[in-house]
Design a protein around this motif. Structure first.
Motif, PDB file in Angstrom:
ATOM      1  N   TYR A 170     -23.114  33.359  -7.719  1.00  0.00           N
ATOM      2  CA  TYR A 170     -23.694  34.263  -8.711  1.00  0.00           C
ATOM      3  C   TYR A 170     -23.600  33.683 -10.126  1.00  0.00           C
ATOM      4  O   TYR A 170     -22.919  32.683 -10.360  1.00  0.00           O
ATOM      5  N   LEU A 171     -24.268  34.334 -11.058  1.00  0.00           N
ATOM      6  CA  LEU A 171     -24.125  33.988 -12.467  1.00  0.00           C
ATOM      7  C   LEU A 171     -22.650  34.098 -12.866  1.00  0.00           C
ATOM      8  O   LEU A 171     -21.925  34.969 -12.364  1.00  0.00           O
ATOM      9  N   PRO A 172     -22.187  33.252 -13.763  1.00  0.00           N
ATOM     10  CA  PRO A 172     -20.747  33.205 -14.078  1.00  0.00           C
ATOM     11  C   PRO A 172     -20.149  34.527 -14.536  1.00  0.00           C
ATOM     12  O   PRO A 172     -18.976  34.805 -14.269  1.00  0.00           O
ATOM     13  N   VAL A 173     -20.926  35.357 -15.213  1.00  0.00           N
ATOM     14  CA  VAL A 173     -20.374  36.573 -15.806  1.00  0.00           C
ATOM     15  C   VAL A 173     -19.773  37.519 -14.760  1.00  0.00           C
ATOM     16  O   VAL A 173     -18.836  38.268 -15.053  1.00  0.00           O
ATOM     17  N   TYR A 174     -20.273  37.471 -13.523  1.00  0.00           N
ATOM     18  CA  TYR A 174     -19.833  38.444 -12.525  1.00  0.00           C
ATOM     19  C   TYR A 174     -18.401  38.213 -12.050  1.00  0.00           C
ATOM     20  O   TYR A 174     -17.738  39.140 -11.602  1.00  0.00           O
ATOM     21  N   ALA A 183     -14.505  44.529  -7.012  1.00  0.00           N
ATOM     22  CA  ALA A 183     -14.766  45.950  -7.256  1.00  0.00           C
ATOM     23  C   ALA A 183     -16.220  46.311  -7.003  1.00  0.00           C
ATOM     24  O   ALA A 183     -16.542  47.462  -6.697  1.00  0.00           O
ATOM     25  N   ALA A 184     -17.135  45.340  -7.135  1.00  0.00           N
ATOM     26  CA  ALA A 184     -18.568  45.608  -6.969  1.00  0.00           C
ATOM     27  C   ALA A 184     -19.286  44.288  -6.763  1.00  0.00           C
ATOM     28  O   ALA A 184     -18.747  43.211  -7.068  1.00  0.00           O
ATOM     29  N   LEU A 185     -20.521  44.367  -6.267  1.00  0.00           N
ATOM     30  CA  LEU A 185     -21.384  43.194  -6.122  1.00  0.00           C
ATOM     31  C   LEU A 185     -22.635  43.405  -6.965  1.00  0.00           C
ATOM     32  O   LEU A 185     -23.109  44.533  -7.124  1.00  0.00           O
ATOM     33  N   PRO A 186     -23.221  42.321  -7.496  1.00  0.00           N
ATOM     34  CA  PRO A 186     -24.355  42.459  -8.412  1.00  0.00           C
ATOM     35  C   PRO A 186     -25.621  42.968  -7.726  1.00  0.00           C
ATOM     36  O   PRO A 186     -25.950  42.559  -6.601  1.00  0.00           O
ATOM     37  N   ALA A 187     -26.324  43.850  -8.420  1.00  0.00           N
ATOM     38  CA  ALA A 187     -27.626  44.349  -7.955  1.00  0.00           C
ATOM     39  C   ALA A 187     -28.747  43.543  -8.613  1.00  0.00           C
ATOM     40  O   ALA A 187     -29.496  42.838  -7.945  1.00  0.00           O
ATOM     41  N   PHE A 188     -28.886  43.652  -9.909  1.00  0.00           N
ATOM     42  CA  PHE A 188     -29.787  42.791 -10.673  1.00  0.00           C
ATOM     43  C   PHE A 188     -29.259  42.684 -12.084  1.00  0.00           C
ATOM     44  O   PHE A 188     -28.472  43.515 -12.547  1.00  0.00           O
ATOM     45  N   ALA A 189     -29.679  41.630 -12.765  1.00  0.00           N
ATOM     46  CA  ALA A 189     -29.119  41.314 -14.071  1.00  0.00           C
ATOM     47  C   ALA A 189     -29.981  41.868 -15.194  1.00  0.00           C
ATOM     48  O   ALA A 189     -31.119  42.303 -14.989  1.00  0.00           O
ATOM     49  N   SER A 234     -27.723  40.371  -1.741  1.00  0.00           N
ATOM     50  CA  SER A 234     -27.997  39.057  -1.168  1.00  0.00           C
ATOM     51  C   SER A 234     -29.045  38.291  -1.979  1.00  0.00           C
ATOM     52  O   SER A 234     -29.805  38.884  -2.755  1.00  0.00           O
ATOM     53  N   PRO A 235     -29.131  36.954  -1.812  1.00  0.00           N
ATOM     54  CA  PRO A 235     -30.195  36.187  -2.468  1.00  0.00           C
ATOM     55  C   PRO A 235     -31.589  36.695  -2.100  1.00  0.00           C
ATOM     56  O   PRO A 235     -32.486  36.729  -2.944  1.00  0.00           O
ATOM     57  N   GLU A 236     -31.764  37.071  -0.844  1.00  0.00           N
ATOM     58  CA  GLU A 236     -33.057  37.599  -0.398  1.00  0.00           C
ATOM     59  C   GLU A 236     -33.457  38.831  -1.205  1.00  0.00           C
ATOM     60  O   GLU A 236     -34.595  38.957  -1.662  1.00  0.00           O
ATOM     61  N   GLY A 272     -40.528  43.192  -9.089  1.00  0.00           N
ATOM     62  CA  GLY A 272     -40.203  44.072 -10.212  1.00  0.00           C
ATOM     63  C   GLY A 272     -39.850  43.359 -11.500  1.00  0.00           C
ATOM     64  O   GLY A 272     -39.514  44.009 -12.494  1.00  0.00           O
ATOM     65  N   SER A 273     -39.911  42.012 -11.503  1.00  0.00           N
ATOM     66  CA  SER A 273     -39.499  41.226 -12.674  1.00  0.00           C
ATOM     67  C   SER A 273     -38.084  41.593 -13.118  1.00  0.00           C
ATOM     68  O   SER A 273     -37.772  41.573 -14.314  1.00  0.00           O
ATOM     69  N   LEU A 274     -37.231  41.947 -12.162  1.00  0.00           N
ATOM     70  CA  LEU A 274     -35.840  42.245 -12.467  1.00  0.00           C
ATOM     71  C   LEU A 274     -35.036  40.951 -12.413  1.00  0.00           C
ATOM     72  O   LEU A 274     -35.169  40.163 -11.469  1.00  0.00           O
ATOM     73  N   LEU A 275     -34.243  40.709 -13.420  1.00  0.00           N
ATOM     74  CA  LEU A 275     -33.574  39.418 -13.561  1.00  0.00           C
ATOM     75  C   LEU A 275     -32.634  39.144 -12.388  1.00  0.00           C
ATOM     76  O   LEU A 275     -31.799  39.995 -12.042  1.00  0.00           O
ATOM     77  N   PRO A 276     -32.733  37.957 -11.782  1.00  0.00           N
ATOM     78  CA  PRO A 276     -31.887  37.622 -10.632  1.00  0.00           C
ATOM     79  C   PRO A 276     -30.416  37.526 -11.003  1.00  0.00           C
ATOM     80  O   PRO A 276     -30.055  37.250 -12.153  1.00  0.00           O
ATOM     81  N   THR A 277     -29.579  37.714 -10.000  1.00  0.00           N
ATOM     82  CA  THR A 277     -28.133  37.586 -10.185  1.00  0.00           C
ATOM     83  C   THR A 277     -27.642  36.209  -9.760  1.00  0.00           C
ATOM     84  O   THR A 277     -26.482  35.878  -9.966  1.00  0.00           O
ATOM     85  N   TYR A 278     -28.532  35.406  -9.174  1.00  0.00           N
ATOM     86  CA  TYR A 278     -28.221  34.036  -8.757  1.00  0.00           C
ATOM     87  C   TYR A 278     -28.996  33.071  -9.657  1.00  0.00           C
ATOM     88  O   TYR A 278     -30.211  33.198  -9.817  1.00  0.00           O
ATOM     89  N   GLN A 279     -28.299  32.086 -10.206  1.00  0.00           N
ATOM     90  CA  GLN A 279     -28.954  31.162 -11.127  1.00  0.00           C
ATOM     91  C   GLN A 279     -30.106  30.417 -10.462  1.00  0.00           C
ATOM     92  O   GLN A 279     -31.158  30.209 -11.070  1.00  0.00           O
ATOM     93  N   ARG A 280     -29.934  30.025  -9.212  1.00  0.00           N
ATOM     94  CA  ARG A 280     -30.955  29.205  -8.546  1.00  0.00           C
ATOM     95  C   ARG A 280     -32.280  29.940  -8.355  1.00  0.00           C
ATOM     96  O   ARG A 280     -33.333  29.317  -8.237  1.00  0.00           O
TER      97      ARG A 280
END
Length: 431
Positions: free
Chosen positions: A129-133, A144-150, A342-344, A353-361
């Motif tokens: 994931y992105l480093p911030v998470y 405590a949680a997993l990322p949904a979208f950034a 998940s990445p998928e 939805g043009s929602l920012l990904p949580t994975y850099q790749r």
């Protein structure tokens, strides 16, 4: 009737009862079926796309049905609702979509189920994931949680105006102010006297927390340590707030900045009245797609400027998936959260939805870039993203930062008075 016949009839009767009582395959499935309920936020969190992800999961897991609940137009309203539901230990909702600022608060209150037993240790889970998470979603070493979208704050700018006046993209806030003054003067001479140099949020809303933090982080300073303890550098904080006031005095930022809210910045930039604007990722589609946008095809995205001698940093927003500590189906809920994070799923939300990904790749995925070319520029911004203060009392922390920042921008407090107040009040909360 002979004893044999009586025994035969009795056996047949027992067999009939057994057959009637035995579960059919459908009945067996019904007895093992799990019904989950998911709170997916308000319309800005795209519950329509979340529903698609849930439908995918149901298709792959026939024994599971998932209901969705929505509500709350803003993160503040959602926080109020969730605090009420979770404080009541309500088991009706199994999974919550929560703001990135909330994992420490909710986990500390005992409202969230630690996910390590279901997804693995934090050190491994957050590597892709992105480093911030690894900071925002890990509390006391637990997932405590997993990322949904950034989401993140971006510097939007008028590419056409910088090109017209042959000016480079600013790398520091001082450069931005100087560039803005040049463009404003040239545009005023050409009859466009109402162009703002920079629009940012100074009203006492959540965005004002970031207004405080951006020039502070931009000096390379940290607001809290890994344990959430306050590490405020007061001279740097005063310098950051003074930077905004200096821009007001120069005419770069408008005088009533303490009244500016997120939609105000979007609408003014969209109307062609602003050269630079600080706002969240959702604004891109408003500039690009809204029928009344005057800036279609004229907008660029830049990393937030640094202070002189500092480094670029931005305020990360976005949403996380968390399992309720009061759920009666924690294991199945955690399994669903793995799918949603998940990445998928991240790619689907980006493409549809043009929602920012949580994975850099995923920012450079061909399908994603084809749909949202600006993600190429967005990647460098979100990788440098930082989380707002980690605190189990985040609601109070936010209130102190945003109201004090707004008061300084309204000039009812000096920067020094404001920073003294922030330190005095937060020192008790962030120990």
């Amino acid at each position: 009737m002979s004893p044999l016949n009586r025994r035969t009839l009795a056996a047949l009767a027992c067999t009939a009862v057994a057959l009637w009582a035995a579960p059919t395959p459908a009945d067996a499935q019904a007895t093992t079926a799990t019904k989950l309920r998911v709170f997916s936020g308000g319309q800005n969190q795209r519950p329509d796309l979340v529903r698609k992800l849930l439908d995918q999961y149901q298709a792959r897991n026939p024994g599971v049905t998932v209901e969705i609940e929505t509500g709350g137009a803003t993160s503040e309203l959602q926080r109020q609702y969730l605090s009420t539901v979770l404080n009541a230990k309500d088991s009706a909702i199994d999974i919550y979509m929560i703001d990135i600022v909330n994992p420490a608060q909710y986990f500390g209150a005992g409202w969230l189920e630690p996910l390590d037993a279901y997804v693995g240790p934090a050190a491994e889970v957050f590597k892709p994931y992105l480093p911030v998470y690894a900071q925002s979603n890990v509390v006391d070493g637990k997932v405590a949680a997993l990322p949904a979208f950034a989401d993140a704050m971006f510097l939007y700018y008028r590419k056409d105006l910088l090109e017209k006046h042959k000016l480079p993209e600013p790398k520091t806030w001082d450069e931005l102010a100087a560039t803005a003054r040049k463009v404003q003067a040239a545009e005023a001479a050409a009859g466009n006297a109402n162009l703002q140099g920079l629009s940012l949020q100074g009203a006492p809303i959540e965005g004002a927390v970031c207004t405080f933090l951006l020039p502070y982080w931009g000096q390379g300073k940290e607001f809290n340590d890994a344990a959430g303890k306050l590490t405020l550098d007061k001279p740097a904080a005063v310098k950051g707030l003074s930077t905004w006031l200096g821009m007001v005095d120069q005419g770069v930022v408008k005088k009533n900045v303490a009244e500016v809210r997120t939609p105000d910045t979007v609408n003014e930039f969209k109307a062609g009245q602003v050269l630079f604007a600080i706002n969240w990722g959702f604004a891109w589609d408003r500039f690009k797609d809204d029928a009344d946008s005057q800036v279609k095809g004229k907008v660029g995205v830049l990393p937030l400027p640094a202070m002189a001698g500092g480094r670029s940093a931005t305020c990360v927003g976005g949403w996380q998936w968390a399992v309720s500590a009061f759920s009666k189906h924690k294991a199945e809920a955690a399994k669903l959260v793995k799918h949603l994070a998940s990445p998928e799923s991240s790619k689907m939300l980006a493409v549809e939805g043009s929602l920012l990904p949580t994975y850099q790749r995923i920012y450079t995925d061909a399908d994603v870039v084809r749909q949202a070319p600006w993600f190429n520029d967005a990647a460098a911004v979100v990788v440098a993203g930082k989380s707002r203060p980690m605190s189990r009392d985040y609601g109070q922390v936010s209130d102190i930062l945003r109201t004090t920042t707004s008061a300084v921008l309204a000039r009812t407090k000096t920067p020094t008075e404001g920073v003294d107040e922030i330190e005095n009040r937060l020192r008790r909360l962030m120990r």
